[in-house]
Design a protein around this motif. Structure first.
Motif, PDB file in Angstrom:
ATOM      1  N   LYS A 114       1.837  15.130  -7.867  1.00 58.07           N
ATOM      2  CA  LYS A 114       2.779  16.243  -7.723  1.00 58.07           C
ATOM      3  C   LYS A 114       3.312  16.663  -9.090  1.00 58.07           C
ATOM      4  O   LYS A 114       3.408  17.844  -9.406  1.00 58.07           O
ATOM      5  N   MET A 166       1.196   7.446  -6.306  1.00 55.33           N
ATOM      6  CA  MET A 166       0.087   8.374  -6.509  1.00 55.33           C
ATOM      7  C   MET A 166       0.499   9.801  -6.135  1.00 55.33           C
ATOM      8  O   MET A 166       0.202  10.755  -6.857  1.00 55.33           O
ATOM      9  N   ILE A 167       1.200   9.960  -5.035  1.00 58.59           N
ATOM     10  CA  ILE A 167       1.653  11.288  -4.608  1.00 58.59           C
ATOM     11  C   ILE A 167       2.606  11.875  -5.650  1.00 58.59           C
ATOM     12  O   ILE A 167       2.480  13.043  -6.032  1.00 58.59           O
ATOM     13  N   ASN A 168       3.550  11.080  -6.127  1.00 58.60           N
ATOM     14  CA  ASN A 168       4.514  11.578  -7.119  1.00 58.60           C
ATOM     15  C   ASN A 168       3.851  11.927  -8.438  1.00 58.60           C
ATOM     16  O   ASN A 168       4.194  12.926  -9.067  1.00 58.60           O
ATOM     17  N   MET A 188       0.816  -1.200   0.000  1.00 58.76           N
ATOM     18  CA  MET A 188       0.000   0.000   0.000  1.00 58.76           C
ATOM     19  C   MET A 188       0.859   1.264   0.000  1.00 58.76           C
ATOM     20  O   MET A 188       0.488   2.246  -0.606  1.00 58.76           O
ATOM     21  N   ALA A 189       1.985   1.213   0.700  1.00 63.10           N
ATOM     22  CA  ALA A 189       2.871   2.378   0.757  1.00 63.10           C
ATOM     23  C   ALA A 189       3.424   2.712  -0.625  1.00 63.10           C
ATOM     24  O   ALA A 189       3.579   3.892  -0.961  1.00 63.10           O
ATOM     25  N   TYR A 190       3.709   1.688  -1.436  1.00 58.03           N
ATOM     26  CA  TYR A 190       4.209   1.926  -2.791  1.00 58.03           C
ATOM     27  C   TYR A 190       3.159   2.632  -3.643  1.00 58.03           C
ATOM     28  O   TYR A 190       3.460   3.593  -4.353  1.00 58.03           O
ATOM     29  N   ALA A 191       1.940   2.163  -3.579  1.00 58.17           N
ATOM     30  CA  ALA A 191       0.858   2.765  -4.361  1.00 58.17           C
ATOM     31  C   ALA A 191       0.632   4.217  -3.938  1.00 58.17           C
ATOM     32  O   ALA A 191       0.450   5.106  -4.784  1.00 58.17           O
ATOM     33  N   GLU A 192       0.665   4.450  -2.627  1.00 61.84           N
ATOM     34  CA  GLU A 192       0.478   5.807  -2.127  1.00 61.84           C
ATOM     35  C   GLU A 192       1.613   6.721  -2.595  1.00 61.84           C
ATOM     36  O   GLU A 192       1.375   7.846  -3.031  1.00 61.84           O
ATOM     37  N   ASN A 193       2.849   6.228  -2.538  1.00 68.22           N
ATOM     38  CA  ASN A 193       3.998   7.011  -2.964  1.00 68.22           C
ATOM     39  C   ASN A 193       3.929   7.326  -4.463  1.00 68.22           C
ATOM     40  O   ASN A 193       4.208   8.450  -4.881  1.00 68.22           O
TER      41      ASN A 193
END
Length: 191
Positions: free
Chosen positions: A13, A8-10, A1-6
């Motif tokens: 941005k 998505m944020i990038n 989940m952390a990879y997907a969130e990262n």
């Protein structure tokens, strides 16, 4: 989940940071595209080149738009997102920051707007100045109002889009640079 969130944020941005530049370039390209469809690549290029060589107003407008685009790319369109755009509202007023390191940002802001106001008045002299209305005080007042307004627009966009920091020193030095450019225009126009 952390990879997907990262990811998505990038991605968000990246879209956020480059959206303005992309829209601007697409808009300008579409104007040229209409010209290309009518005359073809070679014909459109030749017409542009002929207009650039033969029409002084076209050249002045080109250089003003070119320099204005450079200012927008430097101050807004190609900036990284800041977490806190009000972290230094007062700004840097000297040549050294709080830690004593050399910082030329104030000089850069001043220099950035000297050519812009000069080109602005040179390009639109008939709109800004009536035949006998161009006095030094009038040019100085126009310079201050126009460049302060433009600089305030840039700083406000930086604030709300989080593309830099809103700084009072930037407003001051940009306006001072615009004032110098206006005075230089007045000196050269009076010769």
């Amino acid at each position: 989940m952390a990879y997907a969130e990262n990811v998505m944020i990038n991605v968000l941005k990246s879209l956020y940071m480059h959206l303005g530049a992309s829209v601007l370039l697409a808009f300008l390209f579409m104007f040229y595209y209409m010209y290309l469809r009518r005359y073809g690549i070679k014909g459109a290029f030749n017409k542009w080149l002929y207009k650039f060589k033969s029409d002084a107003d076209f050249r002045r407008t080109f250089f003003l738009v070119f320099y204005g685009a450079m200012i927008l790319f430097r101050t807004l369109l190609c900036r990284s997102v800041y977490n806190n755009p009000v972290s230094n509202v007062i700004g840097i007023w000297g040549l050294h920051d709080k830690e004593g390191k050399l910082n030329t940002e104030s000089l850069e802001n001043l220099i950035l707007f000297v050519p812009f106001s000069f080109l602005l008045f040179y390009t639109f002299k008939d709109r800004f100045f009536k035949q006998n209305s161009m006095t030094l005080i009038y040019v100085m007042r126009k310079s201050i109002v126009i460049i302060f307004g433009f600089s305030l627009l840039i700083e406000t966009c930086q604030l709300f889009m989080k593309l830099g920091t809103f700084q009072l020193s930037d407003l001051f030095y940009n306006t001072l640079g615009g004032l110098i450019g206006g005075v230089l225009y007045y000196i050269t126009a009076k010769k």
